[in-house]
Design a protein around this motif. Structure first.
Motif, PDB file in Angstrom:
ATOM      1  N   LEU A   3       0.836  -1.191   0.000  1.00  0.00           N
ATOM      2  CA  LEU A   3       0.000   0.000   0.000  1.00  0.00           C
ATOM      3  C   LEU A   3       0.874   1.246   0.000  1.00  0.00           C
ATOM      4  O   LEU A   3       1.819   1.348   0.774  1.00  0.00           O
ATOM      5  CB  LEU A   3      -0.902   0.017   1.237  1.00  0.00           C
ATOM      6  CG  LEU A   3      -1.959  -1.067   1.331  1.00  0.00           C
ATOM      7  CD1 LEU A   3      -2.643  -1.010   2.695  1.00  0.00           C
ATOM      8  CD2 LEU A   3      -2.981  -0.920   0.219  1.00  0.00           C
ATOM      9  N   LYS A   4       0.533   2.197  -0.873  1.00  0.00           N
ATOM     10  CA  LYS A   4       1.195   3.502  -0.848  1.00  0.00           C
ATOM     11  C   LYS A   4       0.445   4.369   0.144  1.00  0.00           C
ATOM     12  O   LYS A   4      -0.768   4.524   0.058  1.00  0.00           O
ATOM     13  CB  LYS A   4       1.177   4.144  -2.234  1.00  0.00           C
ATOM     14  CG  LYS A   4       2.082   3.453  -3.214  1.00  0.00           C
ATOM     15  CD  LYS A   4       2.141   4.219  -4.505  1.00  0.00           C
ATOM     16  CE  LYS A   4       3.143   3.546  -5.430  1.00  0.00           C
ATOM     17  NZ  LYS A   4       3.338   4.319  -6.646  1.00  0.00           N
ATOM     18  N   VAL A   5       1.203   4.937   1.072  1.00  0.00           N
ATOM     19  CA  VAL A   5       0.607   5.711   2.157  1.00  0.00           C
ATOM     20  C   VAL A   5       1.026   7.167   2.031  1.00  0.00           C
ATOM     21  O   VAL A   5       2.188   7.475   1.779  1.00  0.00           O
ATOM     22  CB  VAL A   5       1.060   5.159   3.530  1.00  0.00           C
ATOM     23  CG1 VAL A   5       0.451   5.973   4.668  1.00  0.00           C
ATOM     24  CG2 VAL A   5       0.692   3.680   3.669  1.00  0.00           C
ATOM     25  N   VAL A  61      -3.777   4.865   0.774  1.00  0.00           N
ATOM     26  CA  VAL A  61      -4.209   5.198   2.129  1.00  0.00           C
ATOM     27  C   VAL A  61      -3.685   6.588   2.432  1.00  0.00           C
ATOM     28  O   VAL A  61      -2.521   6.891   2.173  1.00  0.00           O
ATOM     29  CB  VAL A  61      -3.641   4.195   3.165  1.00  0.00           C
ATOM     30  CG1 VAL A  61      -4.056   4.580   4.571  1.00  0.00           C
ATOM     31  CG2 VAL A  61      -4.065   2.772   2.834  1.00  0.00           C
ATOM     32  N   LEU A  62      -4.545   7.433   2.976  1.00  0.00           N
ATOM     33  CA  LEU A  62      -4.154   8.802   3.288  1.00  0.00           C
ATOM     34  C   LEU A  62      -4.442   9.069   4.758  1.00  0.00           C
ATOM     35  O   LEU A  62      -5.594   8.992   5.196  1.00  0.00           O
ATOM     36  CB  LEU A  62      -4.923   9.784   2.409  1.00  0.00           C
ATOM     37  CG  LEU A  62      -4.512  11.240   2.469  1.00  0.00           C
ATOM     38  CD1 LEU A  62      -3.044  11.414   2.085  1.00  0.00           C
ATOM     39  CD2 LEU A  62      -5.385  12.062   1.527  1.00  0.00           C
ATOM     40  N   ILE A  93      -7.619   7.856   6.730  1.00  0.00           N
ATOM     41  CA  ILE A  93      -7.582   7.596   8.168  1.00  0.00           C
ATOM     42  C   ILE A  93      -7.341   8.935   8.852  1.00  0.00           C
ATOM     43  O   ILE A  93      -6.265   9.511   8.741  1.00  0.00           O
ATOM     44  CB  ILE A  93      -6.446   6.624   8.544  1.00  0.00           C
ATOM     45  CG1 ILE A  93      -6.581   5.301   7.803  1.00  0.00           C
ATOM     46  CG2 ILE A  93      -6.424   6.408  10.067  1.00  0.00           C
ATOM     47  CD1 ILE A  93      -5.357   4.389   7.933  1.00  0.00           C
ATOM     48  N   ASP A  94      -8.352   9.436   9.546  1.00  0.00           N
ATOM     49  CA  ASP A  94      -8.228  10.720  10.215  1.00  0.00           C
ATOM     50  C   ASP A  94      -7.838  10.504  11.669  1.00  0.00           C
ATOM     51  O   ASP A  94      -8.643  10.046  12.474  1.00  0.00           O
ATOM     52  CB  ASP A  94      -9.543  11.489  10.116  1.00  0.00           C
ATOM     53  CG  ASP A  94      -9.466  12.843  10.790  1.00  0.00           C
ATOM     54  OD1 ASP A  94      -8.339  13.360  10.978  1.00  0.00           O
ATOM     55  OD2 ASP A  94     -10.532  13.385  11.137  1.00  0.00           O
ATOM     56  N   PRO A 150      -3.293  -3.461   7.964  1.00  0.00           N
ATOM     57  CA  PRO A 150      -1.830  -3.547   8.046  1.00  0.00           C
ATOM     58  C   PRO A 150      -1.172  -2.200   8.397  1.00  0.00           C
ATOM     59  O   PRO A 150      -0.186  -2.171   9.142  1.00  0.00           O
ATOM     60  CB  PRO A 150      -1.403  -4.005   6.652  1.00  0.00           C
ATOM     61  CG  PRO A 150      -2.606  -4.674   6.083  1.00  0.00           C
ATOM     62  CD  PRO A 150      -3.782  -3.955   6.678  1.00  0.00           C
ATOM     63  N   VAL A 151      -1.722  -1.120   7.903  1.00  0.00           N
ATOM     64  CA  VAL A 151      -1.190   0.212   8.204  1.00  0.00           C
ATOM     65  C   VAL A 151      -1.442   0.545   9.674  1.00  0.00           C
ATOM     66  O   VAL A 151      -0.541   1.007  10.385  1.00  0.00           O
ATOM     67  CB  VAL A 151      -1.809   1.281   7.275  1.00  0.00           C
ATOM     68  CG1 VAL A 151      -1.373   2.687   7.677  1.00  0.00           C
ATOM     69  CG2 VAL A 151      -1.454   0.995   5.822  1.00  0.00           C
ATOM     70  N   LEU A 152      -2.665   0.302  10.131  1.00  0.00           N
ATOM     71  CA  LEU A 152      -3.004   0.598  11.529  1.00  0.00           C
ATOM     72  C   LEU A 152      -2.161  -0.236  12.492  1.00  0.00           C
ATOM     73  O   LEU A 152      -1.694   0.276  13.511  1.00  0.00           O
ATOM     74  CB  LEU A 152      -4.490   0.343  11.771  1.00  0.00           C
ATOM     75  CG  LEU A 152      -5.465   1.214  10.978  1.00  0.00           C
ATOM     76  CD1 LEU A 152      -6.890   0.746  11.202  1.00  0.00           C
ATOM     77  CD2 LEU A 152      -5.304   2.675  11.314  1.00  0.00           C
TER      78      LEU A 152
END
Length: 170
Positions: A3-5, A61-62, A93-94, A150-152
Motif C-alpha cells: 500500500l502507498k501511504v 491510504v491517506l 484515516i483521520d 496492516p497500516v493501523l
C-alpha cells in the motif's frame, strides 16, 4: 501489493506516524505547509510532496494528522481536496481529534466517490507516534477497516474498533 501511504500534517504526531510506517517498509509520502516539517520528515525516510494535489491521487491510504476538525473538513471537501482529487478505493484515516459530526459529514461526501473514511483519534503523544505504540479508537465501516489494518497495526500498539464512522471521535 504494498500500500502507498500518504500523510497530510507532518507535525510531531504526523511526522512520527509517517516515519514509523517508512521504517516498517511502507512507501510513505507526506505533505505539510511547513518547509521545516517536510525537511524533518525527509530525514526520517518520508518522501516529501510540495502540494496536496500531487499526494492525494498517488496513494492508497491517506492519513490526516491535523490540528482541528475544520482543517479536516477543508482538506477533505475543499478546493483541490480529497473529494475532488481522490480516486475510488482510497481510504482516509483521520487521526485528528475531531468531532463526530465532521467525521460523518466528510465520510458521507467521500462515500459518493467510493472513498472510505475512518476516524481514528490517537493517544500516546509524539513518542507513541514515533515508536508505533499509540492507541487508536476507531470508527469505521468493516470493509474500509480491513483494507487498512496492516497500516493501523504498523503504526499503533492498541486498536479498538467501536462502531461506524464518528464513533471514534465520540
Amino acid at each position: 501489493m504494498t500500500l502507498k501511504v500518504g500523510v497530510i500534517g507532518l507535525g510531531n504526531m504526523g511526522r512520527g506516524m509517517a516515519a514509523t510506517l517508512a521504517g516498517k517498509g511502507f512507501d510513505v509520502s507526506g505533505f505539510d505547509l511547513s518547509g521545516a516539517a517536510l525537511a524533518q520528515a525527509e530525514n526520517l525516510g518520508v518522501k516529501s510532496v510540495g502540494v496536496c494535489a500531487e499526494l492525494i491521487p498517488a496513494v492508497d491510504v491517506l492519513i490526516l494528522s491535523l490540528p482541528k476538525a475544520e482543517h479536516v473538513e477543508a482538506v477533505c471537501l475543499g478546493y483541490d481536496g480529497i473529494l475532488e482529487l481522490g480516486r475510488a478505493g482510497l481510504v482516509v484515516i483521520d487521526t485528528t481529534t475531531s468531532t463526530p459530526e465532521t467525521s460523518r459529514k466528510v465520510a458521507t461526501a467521500l462515500r459518493e466517490q467510493r472513498i472510505g473514511f475512518i476516524d481514528a483519534p490517537v493517544s500516546g503523544g509524539p513518542k507513541g507516534a514515533a515508536t508505533g505504540t499509540m492507541s487508536m479508537v476507531i470508527g469505521a465501516e468493516p470493509g474500509d477497516l480491513a483494507k487498512v489494518t496492516p497500516v493501523l497495526e504498523a503504526m499503533s500498539g492498541t486498536r479498538v474498533h467501536i462502531g461506524s464512522v464518528g464513533a471514534g471521535n465520540v
